[in-house]
Design an enzyme around this catalytic site. Structure first.
Site, short mmCIF file in Angstrom:
data_model
loop_
_atom_site.label_atom_id
_atom_site.label_comp_id
_atom_site.label_asym_id
_atom_site.label_seq_id
_atom_site.Cartn_x
_atom_site.Cartn_y
_atom_site.Cartn_z
N ASP A 123 0.86 -1.19 0.00
CA ASP A 123 0.00 0.00 0.00
C ASP A 123 0.89 1.23 0.00
O ASP A 123 1.96 1.24 0.62
CB ASP A 123 -0.91 0.01 1.23
CG ASP A 123 -1.99 -1.06 1.18
OD1 ASP A 123 -2.36 -1.48 0.07
OD2 ASP A 123 -2.47 -1.46 2.25
N ASP A 142 -7.02 -1.60 -4.17
CA ASP A 142 -7.98 -1.27 -3.11
C ASP A 142 -8.98 -0.22 -3.59
O ASP A 142 -10.18 -0.31 -3.31
CB ASP A 142 -7.26 -0.72 -1.87
CG ASP A 142 -6.30 -1.71 -1.24
OD1 ASP A 142 -6.50 -2.93 -1.41
OD2 ASP A 142 -5.35 -1.26 -0.58
#
Length: 172
Positions: A123, A142
């Protein structure tokens, strides 16, 4: 004449492929040329940074995989969900739902690829307002999953498909 399902399937799978490609290219750039893993944080603006996070769980840190066994259980669970989405795309007639499902599928496969290859999901997108971080750090996969689910929910709540008159319904 082809039915709506066969016409929309390539669109859904095409959207999934584009999401997967964008996700993996962005992660390659972040881990390679940008070297965010080594740098940790790159301040871009007062409302957006690049921040390296190794996510061993799923959304919002839920279901943290503390062992290899748990990691592979997460991979298997996500793969089962992805298989269900493939089946849904295959059956779905509504173009908007097929596009949304393609977003979710591409994101799921992108995160499966990370978890399989790296042992975690990479991330790095960090939107914020000053010191306030209303979102967790996330990635392209995501974002696609979230947008796809939001589209599905909004369409379920707001879109009414036209009803087919009884005389046009095929007898079983």
């Amino acid at each position: 004449m082809a039915d709506a399902r066969s016409l929309h399937r390539p669109l859904g799978f095409g959207v999934a492929a584009i999401v997967l490609l964008l996700d993996q290219i962005s992660k390659w750039a972040i881990m390679g040329p940008v070297a965010l893993r080594e740098r940790g944080l790159i301040e871009i603006t007062g409302f957006f940074d690049l921040r390296w996070v190794e996510n061993y769980g799923v959304s919002m840190g839920f279901l943290i995989a503390g062992s290899d066994r748990e990691r592979w259980l997460l991979v298997a669970g996500t793969a089962l969900i992805a298989a269900g989405i493939v089946a849904w795309i295959w059956r779905e007639k509504a173009k908007g739902d097929v596009v949304a499902l393609g977003l979710v599928l591409g994101g799921a496969i992108g995160n499966i690829a990370d978890r399989t290859r790296l042992g975690y999901v990479a991330d790095f997108l960090d939107p914020h307002i000053g010191d306030w971080h209303p979102f967790l750090v996330f990635n392209v996969a995501d974002a696609a999953i979230t947008i796809g689910v939001l589209i599905l929910v909004l369409r379920a709540l707001l879109v009414r498909e036209p009803k087919v008159p009884a005389e046009n319904v095929d007898a079983v």
